[in-house]
Structures are given as C-alpha cells and as structure tokens.
Design an enzyme around this catalytic site. Structure first.
Site, PDB file in Angstrom:
ATOM      1  N   ASP A 127       5.868  10.145  -5.353  1.00 40.11           N
ATOM      2  CA  ASP A 127       6.642   9.867  -6.564  1.00 40.11           C
ATOM      3  C   ASP A 127       5.810  10.372  -7.741  1.00 40.11           C
ATOM      4  O   ASP A 127       4.775  11.041  -7.554  1.00 40.11           O
ATOM      5  CB  ASP A 127       7.030   8.379  -6.648  1.00 40.11           C
ATOM      6  CG  ASP A 127       5.878   7.456  -7.011  1.00 40.11           C
ATOM      7  OD1 ASP A 127       4.730   7.933  -7.129  1.00 40.11           O
ATOM      8  OD2 ASP A 127       6.124   6.241  -7.169  1.00 40.11           O
ATOM      9  N   HIS A 128       6.249  10.042  -8.954  1.00 41.63           N
ATOM     10  CA  HIS A 128       5.547  10.518 -10.149  1.00 41.63           C
ATOM     11  C   HIS A 128       4.101  10.026 -10.195  1.00 41.63           C
ATOM     12  O   HIS A 128       3.232  10.734 -10.688  1.00 41.63           O
ATOM     13  CB  HIS A 128       6.315  10.071 -11.398  1.00 41.63           C
ATOM     14  CG  HIS A 128       6.661   8.614 -11.387  1.00 41.63           C
ATOM     15  ND1 HIS A 128       7.602   8.071 -10.518  1.00 41.63           N
ATOM     16  CD2 HIS A 128       6.174   7.566 -12.099  1.00 41.63           C
ATOM     17  CE1 HIS A 128       7.676   6.765 -10.718  1.00 41.63           C
ATOM     18  NE2 HIS A 128       6.823   6.446 -11.660  1.00 41.63           N
TER      19      HIS A 128
ATOM     20  N   CYS B  59       1.860   7.604  -3.961  1.00 41.40           N
ATOM     21  CA  CYS B  59       2.508   6.981  -5.121  1.00 41.40           C
ATOM     22  C   CYS B  59       1.404   6.428  -6.005  1.00 41.40           C
ATOM     23  O   CYS B  59       0.251   6.848  -5.876  1.00 41.40           O
ATOM     24  CB  CYS B  59       3.545   5.946  -4.695  1.00 41.40           C
ATOM     25  SG  CYS B  59       2.926   4.492  -3.843  1.00 41.40           S
ATOM     26  N   GLY B  60       1.717   5.493  -6.905  1.00 47.49           N
ATOM     27  CA  GLY B  60       0.692   4.991  -7.812  1.00 47.49           C
ATOM     28  C   GLY B  60      -0.433   4.287  -7.070  1.00 47.49           C
ATOM     29  O   GLY B  60      -1.611   4.538  -7.311  1.00 47.49           O
TER      30      GLY B  60
ATOM     31  N   GLY C 229      -0.054   3.684  -3.438  1.00 46.67           N
ATOM     32  CA  GLY C 229       0.110   3.936  -2.001  1.00 46.67           C
ATOM     33  C   GLY C 229       0.811   2.780  -1.298  1.00 46.67           C
ATOM     34  O   GLY C 229       1.286   2.920  -0.169  1.00 46.67           O
ATOM     35  N   ILE C 230       0.891   1.649  -1.969  1.00 44.16           N
ATOM     36  CA  ILE C 230       1.410   0.435  -1.310  1.00 44.16           C
ATOM     37  C   ILE C 230       2.918   0.506  -1.090  1.00 44.16           C
ATOM     38  O   ILE C 230       3.413   0.240   0.010  1.00 44.16           O
ATOM     39  CB  ILE C 230       1.031  -0.826  -2.124  1.00 44.16           C
ATOM     40  CG1 ILE C 230      -0.485  -0.981  -2.173  1.00 44.16           C
ATOM     41  CG2 ILE C 230       1.670  -2.069  -1.501  1.00 44.16           C
ATOM     42  CD1 ILE C 230      -0.962  -2.059  -3.146  1.00 44.16           C
ATOM     43  N   GLY C 231       3.658   0.865  -2.128  1.00 44.60           N
ATOM     44  CA  GLY C 231       5.117   0.944  -1.981  1.00 44.60           C
ATOM     45  C   GLY C 231       5.503   1.932  -0.895  1.00 44.60           C
ATOM     46  O   GLY C 231       6.384   1.652  -0.063  1.00 44.60           O
ATOM     47  N   MET C 232       4.839   3.066  -0.888  1.00 47.94           N
ATOM     48  CA  MET C 232       5.113   4.073   0.142  1.00 47.94           C
ATOM     49  C   MET C 232       4.821   3.517   1.536  1.00 47.94           C
ATOM     50  O   MET C 232       5.573   3.753   2.486  1.00 47.94           O
ATOM     51  CB  MET C 232       4.258   5.330  -0.087  1.00 47.94           C
ATOM     52  CG  MET C 232       4.700   6.191  -1.245  1.00 47.94           C
ATOM     53  SD  MET C 232       6.300   6.979  -0.920  1.00 47.94           S
ATOM     54  CE  MET C 232       6.247   8.306  -2.148  1.00 47.94           C
TER      55      MET C 232
ATOM     56  N   ARG D 174      -8.081   1.555  25.413  1.00 49.79           N
ATOM     57  CA  ARG D 174      -7.713   0.154  25.171  1.00 49.79           C
ATOM     58  C   ARG D 174      -6.745  -0.011  23.994  1.00 49.79           C
ATOM     59  O   ARG D 174      -6.084  -1.037  23.867  1.00 49.79           O
ATOM     60  CB  ARG D 174      -8.962  -0.698  24.955  1.00 49.79           C
ATOM     61  CG  ARG D 174      -9.677  -0.474  23.633  1.00 49.79           C
ATOM     62  CD  ARG D 174     -10.980  -1.268  23.558  1.00 49.79           C
ATOM     63  NE  ARG D 174     -11.559  -1.310  22.234  1.00 49.79           N
ATOM     64  CZ  ARG D 174     -12.280  -0.328  21.691  1.00 49.79           C
ATOM     65  NH1 ARG D 174     -12.507   0.782  22.374  1.00 49.79           N
ATOM     66  NH2 ARG D 174     -12.797  -0.462  20.483  1.00 49.79           N
ATOM     67  N   HIS D 175      -6.674   1.007  23.141  1.00 48.80           N
ATOM     68  CA  HIS D 175      -5.791   0.907  21.973  1.00 48.80           C
ATOM     69  C   HIS D 175      -4.326   1.185  22.316  1.00 48.80           C
ATOM     70  O   HIS D 175      -3.433   0.817  21.558  1.00 48.80           O
ATOM     71  CB  HIS D 175      -6.271   1.850  20.873  1.00 48.80           C
ATOM     72  CG  HIS D 175      -7.689   1.585  20.468  1.00 48.80           C
ATOM     73  ND1 HIS D 175      -8.082   0.428  19.825  1.00 48.80           N
ATOM     74  CD2 HIS D 175      -8.819   2.297  20.684  1.00 48.80           C
ATOM     75  CE1 HIS D 175      -9.380   0.454  19.647  1.00 48.80           C
ATOM     76  NE2 HIS D 175      -9.859   1.578  20.156  1.00 48.80           N
TER      77      HIS D 175
HETATM   78  C1  RB5 Z   1       5.612   3.566  -9.934  1.00 46.85           C
HETATM   79  O1  RB5 Z   1       5.393   3.149 -11.234  1.00 46.85           O
HETATM   80  C2  RB5 Z   1       4.792   2.733  -8.972  1.00 46.85           C
HETATM   81  O2  RB5 Z   1       5.338   1.471  -8.860  1.00 46.85           O
HETATM   82  C3  RB5 Z   1       4.706   3.415  -7.634  1.00 46.85           C
HETATM   83  O3  RB5 Z   1       4.150   4.672  -7.796  1.00 46.85           O
HETATM   84  C4  RB5 Z   1       3.862   2.747  -6.571  1.00 46.85           C
HETATM   85  O4  RB5 Z   1       2.593   2.430  -7.063  1.00 46.85           O
HETATM   86  C5  RB5 Z   1       4.470   1.618  -5.862  1.00 46.85           C
HETATM   87  O5  RB5 Z   1       3.869   1.027  -4.951  1.00 46.85           O
END
Ligand code: RB5
Length: 141
Positions: free
Chosen positions: A7-8, A64-65, A67-70, A131-132
């Site tokens: 994303d951005h 992403c900002g 990596g968590i949302g992705m 084992r994995h």
């Molecule tokens: C976008 O502002 C941000 O929320 C996104 O890039 C990401 O960090 C979400 O987990």
C-alpha cells in the site's frame, strides 16, 4: 517467480526490494500499488496471495506501514503462511521452521537497506522440513 505488493505505506521499501531483485536478475511480478495515494492493503494482500495459491508465484512480499495489516490479511488465505518481522534472525527462522511463503514488512518500521536484507534472507533460506512438517501441516488443517 516472486510476487510483490504494497500500500502507500510500503511503497518505498517495495521499490527498494524490486531494484535489488532487478540487479540480481530475479524474476518478479509487481502487483502495485505504484503511487503514494492512499489505498486499502487487504485488496493488495488478497491479490498477491491468489498468485501463490493458484501456483503462478512461489513466494510473495507484502509491504505496508507496519507489515501487520498485510500479515493479518494474508494469513486468512488457506495455503498462505505469512510472517511480519523486522530482524534478520526471524527472517531466517521463519523460512527454516515455518516454511512461510509470504514476507510482510513495514515501511514505517524499517529502512530500505533493512528491507532489502530481510527480503534477501527470506528468498534464500530453505525450509528444514523434518520435525517441522507435522507442525506446518497442523497450520494447514
Ligand atoms: C496505512 O495508513 C496503514 O494503516 C497501513 O499501511 C498498515 O500499516 C496497516 O497495518
């Protein structure tokens, strides 16, 4: 074939990784986004995971900002094992032990140089199996 999407918030590190792949002659597909306009990361995660589960790409990198949302989005897709991380040890171990097929990175967490290094480790570290296998199999169930 390696798939990349962002994303951005992850555009800059994705572009740095792409430059590195190009310089090494590694084949990749860039699924966008390619501007800094605000976009919704689940759309990009879903598109990249489709490339992997349908067999067109072997591994993917999502930025992403944080990596968590992705990573949340990617791990909802059956057959995807995605890890969000920001250190070399985790990048190596998630390949060796978890057989992850998607790496998630945060453009507001790490710099371009670190992103390139982590992508390189992720792409060049083999899964250990053994084992994995049982545990990875349990994830798939
Ligand atoms: C976008 O502002 C941000 O929320 C996104 O890039 C990401 O960090 C979400 O987990």
């Amino acid at each position: 074939m390696i798939a990349l999407a962002c994303d951005h918030g992850g555009l800059e590190i994705k572009n740095a990784i792409i430059e590195d792949l190009k310089s090494k002659g590694i084949e990749y597909v860039d699924l966008g986004t390619n501007t800094t306009d605000s976009v919704d990361y689940p759309i990009y995660a879903k598109a990249l995971c489709k490339e992997i589960v349908e067999g067109r790409c072997e591994k993917g990198i999502l930025c992403c900002g944080t990596g968590i949302g992705m990573s949340i989005a990617a791990n909802k897709v059956r057959g995807i094992r995605a890890a969000v991380l920001s250190d070399e040890f985790s990048a190596e171990m998630t390949r060796r032990h978890n057989n992850t097929n998607v790496l998630c990175l945060g453009g507001r967490v790490i710099d371009n140089e670190k992103a390139v290094l982590l992508a390189d480790i992720f792409l060049n570290t083999e899964y250990e199996g053994g084992r994995h296998d049982k545990r990875v199999g349990m994830l798939e169930e």
